[in-house]
Design a protein around this motif. Structure first.
Motif, PDB file in Angstrom:
ATOM      1  N   ASN A   1      10.510   5.785  -9.324  1.00 55.11           N
ATOM      2  CA  ASN A   1       9.361   5.282  -8.562  1.00 55.11           C
ATOM      3  C   ASN A   1       8.987   6.205  -7.402  1.00 55.11           C
ATOM      4  O   ASN A   1       8.532   5.741  -6.364  1.00 55.11           O
ATOM      5  CB  ASN A   1       9.680   3.883  -8.016  1.00 55.11           C
ATOM      6  CG  ASN A   1       9.852   2.872  -9.133  1.00 55.11           C
ATOM      7  OD1 ASN A   1       9.362   3.074 -10.243  1.00 55.11           O
ATOM      8  ND2 ASN A   1      10.561   1.791  -8.853  1.00 55.11           N
ATOM      9  N   HIS A   2       9.188   7.504  -7.597  1.00 54.29           N
ATOM     10  CA  HIS A   2       8.925   8.455  -6.509  1.00 54.29           C
ATOM     11  C   HIS A   2       7.503   9.005  -6.587  1.00 54.29           C
ATOM     12  O   HIS A   2       7.292  10.196  -6.777  1.00 54.29           O
ATOM     13  CB  HIS A   2       9.916   9.622  -6.572  1.00 54.29           C
ATOM     14  CG  HIS A   2      11.341   9.225  -6.493  1.00 54.29           C
ATOM     15  ND1 HIS A   2      11.784   8.203  -5.697  1.00 54.29           N
ATOM     16  CD2 HIS A   2      12.441   9.717  -7.102  1.00 54.29           C
ATOM     17  CE1 HIS A   2      13.090   8.088  -5.822  1.00 54.29           C
ATOM     18  NE2 HIS A   2      13.522   8.986  -6.664  1.00 54.29           N
ATOM     19  N   THR A   3       6.520   8.168  -6.422  1.00 52.57           N
ATOM     20  CA  THR A   3       5.142   8.630  -6.585  1.00 52.57           C
ATOM     21  C   THR A   3       4.684   9.531  -5.443  1.00 52.57           C
ATOM     22  O   THR A   3       3.646  10.179  -5.553  1.00 52.57           O
ATOM     23  CB  THR A   3       4.187   7.429  -6.693  1.00 52.57           C
ATOM     24  OG1 THR A   3       4.368   6.575  -5.555  1.00 52.57           O
ATOM     25  CG2 THR A   3       4.469   6.644  -7.956  1.00 52.57           C
ATOM     26  N   ARG A   4       5.435   9.587  -4.355  1.00 51.42           N
ATOM     27  CA  ARG A   4       5.057  10.454  -3.240  1.00 51.42           C
ATOM     28  C   ARG A   4       5.872  11.743  -3.191  1.00 51.42           C
ATOM     29  O   ARG A   4       5.659  12.581  -2.322  1.00 51.42           O
ATOM     30  CB  ARG A   4       5.213   9.697  -1.912  1.00 51.42           C
ATOM     31  CG  ARG A   4       4.275   8.489  -1.799  1.00 51.42           C
ATOM     32  CD  ARG A   4       4.410   7.820  -0.455  1.00 51.42           C
ATOM     33  NE  ARG A   4       3.534   6.657  -0.339  1.00 51.42           N
ATOM     34  CZ  ARG A   4       3.461   5.879   0.730  1.00 51.42           C
ATOM     35  NH1 ARG A   4       4.207   6.140   1.795  1.00 51.42           N
ATOM     36  NH2 ARG A   4       2.641   4.840   0.742  1.00 51.42           N
TER      37      ARG A   4
ATOM     38  N   LEU B   1       7.740  14.619  -9.232  1.00 50.25           N
ATOM     39  CA  LEU B   1       6.647  14.438 -10.182  1.00 50.25           C
ATOM     40  C   LEU B   1       6.393  15.701 -10.996  1.00 50.25           C
ATOM     41  O   LEU B   1       6.039  15.624 -12.182  1.00 50.25           O
ATOM     42  CB  LEU B   1       5.377  14.027  -9.430  1.00 50.25           C
ATOM     43  CG  LEU B   1       5.413  12.638  -8.776  1.00 50.25           C
ATOM     44  CD1 LEU B   1       4.160  12.412  -7.948  1.00 50.25           C
ATOM     45  CD2 LEU B   1       5.565  11.541  -9.829  1.00 50.25           C
TER      46      LEU B   1
ATOM     47  N   SER C   1       4.949   3.527 -15.956  1.00 51.56           N
ATOM     48  CA  SER C   1       5.594   3.255 -14.675  1.00 51.56           C
ATOM     49  C   SER C   1       5.957   1.776 -14.545  1.00 51.56           C
ATOM     50  O   SER C   1       5.215   0.897 -14.979  1.00 51.56           O
ATOM     51  CB  SER C   1       4.656   3.651 -13.523  1.00 51.56           C
ATOM     52  OG  SER C   1       5.204   3.271 -12.276  1.00 51.56           O
TER      53      SER C   1
ATOM     54  N   LEU D   1       6.462   0.607 -11.508  1.00 47.86           N
ATOM     55  CA  LEU D   1       6.028   0.293 -10.145  1.00 47.86           C
ATOM     56  C   LEU D   1       5.001  -0.846 -10.147  1.00 47.86           C
ATOM     57  O   LEU D   1       3.987  -0.749 -10.848  1.00 47.86           O
ATOM     58  CB  LEU D   1       5.398   1.523  -9.492  1.00 47.86           C
ATOM     59  CG  LEU D   1       6.244   2.382  -8.566  1.00 47.86           C
ATOM     60  CD1 LEU D   1       5.413   3.545  -8.055  1.00 47.86           C
ATOM     61  CD2 LEU D   1       6.786   1.581  -7.399  1.00 47.86           C
TER      62      LEU D   1
ATOM     63  N   ILE E   1       1.341   0.188  -9.653  1.00 49.40           N
ATOM     64  CA  ILE E   1       0.579   0.835 -10.726  1.00 49.40           C
ATOM     65  C   ILE E   1       0.069  -0.257 -11.669  1.00 49.40           C
ATOM     66  O   ILE E   1       0.758  -0.700 -12.593  1.00 49.40           O
ATOM     67  CB  ILE E   1       1.450   1.853 -11.493  1.00 49.40           C
ATOM     68  CG1 ILE E   1       2.014   2.903 -10.540  1.00 49.40           C
ATOM     69  CG2 ILE E   1       0.652   2.521 -12.605  1.00 49.40           C
ATOM     70  CD1 ILE E   1       0.982   3.790  -9.885  1.00 49.40           C
TER      71      ILE E   1
ATOM     72  N   THR F   1      -3.372   5.669 -13.387  1.00 51.81           N
ATOM     73  CA  THR F   1      -3.499   6.315 -12.079  1.00 51.81           C
ATOM     74  C   THR F   1      -3.173   7.795 -12.211  1.00 51.81           C
ATOM     75  O   THR F   1      -2.090   8.156 -12.670  1.00 51.81           O
ATOM     76  CB  THR F   1      -2.537   5.671 -11.062  1.00 51.81           C
ATOM     77  OG1 THR F   1      -2.810   4.263 -10.991  1.00 51.81           O
ATOM     78  CG2 THR F   1      -2.699   6.303  -9.695  1.00 51.81           C
TER      79      THR F   1
ATOM     80  N   LEU G   1      -2.274  11.304 -10.536  1.00 49.64           N
ATOM     81  CA  LEU G   1      -1.675  11.846  -9.321  1.00 49.64           C
ATOM     82  C   LEU G   1      -1.863  13.358  -9.289  1.00 49.64           C
ATOM     83  O   LEU G   1      -1.607  14.050 -10.284  1.00 49.64           O
ATOM     84  CB  LEU G   1      -0.182  11.509  -9.260  1.00 49.64           C
ATOM     85  CG  LEU G   1       0.192  10.021  -9.308  1.00 49.64           C
ATOM     86  CD1 LEU G   1       1.704   9.860  -9.320  1.00 49.64           C
ATOM     87  CD2 LEU G   1      -0.424   9.278  -8.126  1.00 49.64           C
TER      88      LEU G   1
ATOM     89  N   LEU H   1      -0.097   8.248 -14.671  1.00 54.31           N
ATOM     90  CA  LEU H   1       0.838   7.137 -14.768  1.00 54.31           C
ATOM     91  C   LEU H   1       0.087   5.908 -15.243  1.00 54.31           C
ATOM     92  O   LEU H   1      -1.009   5.611 -14.752  1.00 54.31           O
ATOM     93  CB  LEU H   1       1.485   6.835 -13.418  1.00 54.31           C
ATOM     94  CG  LEU H   1       2.353   7.910 -12.755  1.00 54.31           C
ATOM     95  CD1 LEU H   1       2.985   7.353 -11.486  1.00 54.31           C
ATOM     96  CD2 LEU H   1       3.424   8.415 -13.700  1.00 54.31           C
TER      97      LEU H   1
ATOM     98  N   ASN I   1      14.775   7.445 -15.150  1.00 54.46           N
ATOM     99  CA  ASN I   1      14.981   6.502 -14.053  1.00 54.46           C
ATOM    100  C   ASN I   1      16.424   6.021 -14.165  1.00 54.46           C
ATOM    101  O   ASN I   1      16.821   5.480 -15.208  1.00 54.46           O
ATOM    102  CB  ASN I   1      13.998   5.335 -14.210  1.00 54.46           C
ATOM    103  CG  ASN I   1      14.095   4.314 -13.092  1.00 54.46           C
ATOM    104  OD1 ASN I   1      15.174   3.943 -12.652  1.00 54.46           O
ATOM    105  ND2 ASN I   1      12.948   3.841 -12.622  1.00 54.46           N
TER     106      ASN I   1
END
Length: 440
Positions: free
Chosen positions: A102-105, A110, A131, A133, A136, A140, A142, A152, A178
């Motif tokens: 869940n490391h979208t940042r 990524l 995902s 998350l 989401i 989406t 990124l 995602l 994950n």
């Protein structure tokens, strides 16, 4: 781009590398015989430490990130190994769903997902990224900041309730990137008609490092008996302490006692091999990754005297999970440096094949400290040759031969992971109990 290796050119490690070169045929035959009995994980990465007098794995990751840090020249190796792995696990696979962390940042992570998806596509698979998350809720895109983008999509339960996928995409297999530190999401439970890779019991919900290193000790003893070497040269000693609570300071005396006993065992080995070095141990959470919940200990008194900041650091790991059991592992110092920073090799494998590696470098850490910490960086071009092609015409410590030694020890850890997963495989009558445990 091969880094300067400061490891001493004499002593046990040089002898070990020479042994590996002289016995290469025997080594490869031994591995082939082992893979007849055990199935390797789909993929893995192994952190190694090269002390000059010892070369040993200190961590094995069954959900490796960092594929973006591998030498791009080794991409064909990754693709070929992926094809082999897929043919074994799901030979009719056409569609594959990749489930990331869940490391979208975290752009670095990524980019790893993007590289992994690229490898899978080159291996002949249609790939989508699903995902778990909650944020989401729709497809989406990124921006990865390097000209790439990543789509995602929300993971969903498909009609019938026994399969998962994303809208308009019914995959044959699900590849997890994950590690399930926070438990198994509801969507991944009770999936009966698709192959989940790695299996759910490979996640940190149930997996323990102590179990892995117990299997590794068995593998190293078997290998050492064939090679006629002391298994300690490739095996970090360890112990485990259960029922520790750093917040409440319970279990400290037990932990200190076990630390003292392991330090004494290391001193005995140092004396046996004539090693002039102060021993230390690494205390780390028995489950979890990302370099959290780790400390270096040189004396048992350091355990009893932890201040609040140190206890808070040890008490909680990734996803806010509390630590109740710790691995006490023999500290293996690293004598390798890259650009003046302390370095350790990380070897990547897919199926039973070494597909590349890199150096993890940390300029602000010492040779007896954990390098998987903020401030680290990677040297993706450090391994100019793969870890399976030694050059008998060169010295034992020449880069191709040193990297071959890395590949041998990393594959021993891979074999241990295979045995570990076999032992953790739920029996038919245990599925309901295991699923209840996974749900927490």
């Amino acid at each position: 781009m091969v880094p300067h290796l400061t490891t001493a050119l004499t002593g046990p490690l040089l002898a070990l590398e020479r042994c590996f070169l002289e016995r290469q045929t025997d080594i490869e035959q031994w591995f082939r015989s082992q893979w007849l009995e055990h199935s390797p994980p789909f993929y893995a990465s192994v952190d190694l430490r090269n002390a000059g007098f010892k070369l040993a794995p200190v961590d094995t990751n069954l959900f490796p990130g960092g594929f973006n840090n591998l030498n791009a020249a080794f991409l064909p190796l990754c693709v070929q190994a992926t094809m082999t792995a897929i043919e074994k696990l799901c030979p009719e696979a056409r569609n594959l769903l990749l489930v990331p962390e869940n490391h979208t940042r975290n752009l670095f992570y990524l980019r790893n997902v993007a590289r992994l998806a690229h490898i899978l596509k080159l291996a002949g698979l249609h790939v989508r990224i699903g995902s778990v998350l909650p944020d989401i809720t729709a497809p989406t895109t990124l921006d990865l900041g390097d000209g790439q983008s990543l789509l995602l999509e929300p993971l969903i339960r498909l009609p019938g309730g026994r399969r998962i996928g994303v809208e308009g995409f019914d995959p044959c297999a699900i590849l997890l990137n994950n590690d399930l530190s926070a438990g198994v999401p509801a969507l991944l439970q009770d999936v009966r008609e698709q192959t989940i890779i790695p299996p759910l019991h490979a996640g940190w919900t149930t997996r323990r490092k102590s179990q892995h290193f117990e299997a590794y000790s068995e593998v190293s003893r078997s290998f050492a008996s064939v090679m006629d070497i002391d298994p300690w040269l490739i095996d970090p000693m360890f112990d485990v302490c259960h029922d520790i609570n750093f917040h409440e300071r319970s279990g400290e005396e037990c932990l200190a006692t076990r630390v003292g006993a392991l330090l004494a065992r290391i001193r005995d080995k140092y004396a046996q091999h004539g090693i002039d070095h102060d021993p230390f141990v690494i205390v780390k959470a028995d489950a979890g990754t990302y370099g959290m919940g780790i400390m270096t200990v040189r004396d048992p008194s350091e355990i009893v005297g932890l201040n609040r900041k140190q206890r808070n650091k040890m008490a909680v790991i990734k996803e806010g999970m509390e630590v109740s059991s710790v691995l006490i592992q023999e500290g293996v110092p690293t004598f390798e440096t890259v650009d003046g920073g302390v370095a350790e090799p990380v070897v990547y494998m897919m199926d039973r094949y070494v597909v590349g590696g890199f150096y993890r470098v940390h300029a602000e850490r010492g040779r007896d400290e954990n390098l998987n910490a903020p401030g680290m960086h990677f040297k993706p071009l450090a391994f100019e040759s793969c870890c399976t092609m030694p050059d008998p015409g060169c010295e034992p410590d020449a880069p191709p031969n040193r990297f071959y030694a890395y590949g041998v020890v990393a594959r021993l850890a891979l074999l241990a992971a295979s045995i570990e997963l076999d032992r953790g495989l739920p029996e038919d009558g245990q599925h309901e109990a295991v699923e209840a445990e996974l749900r927490g």
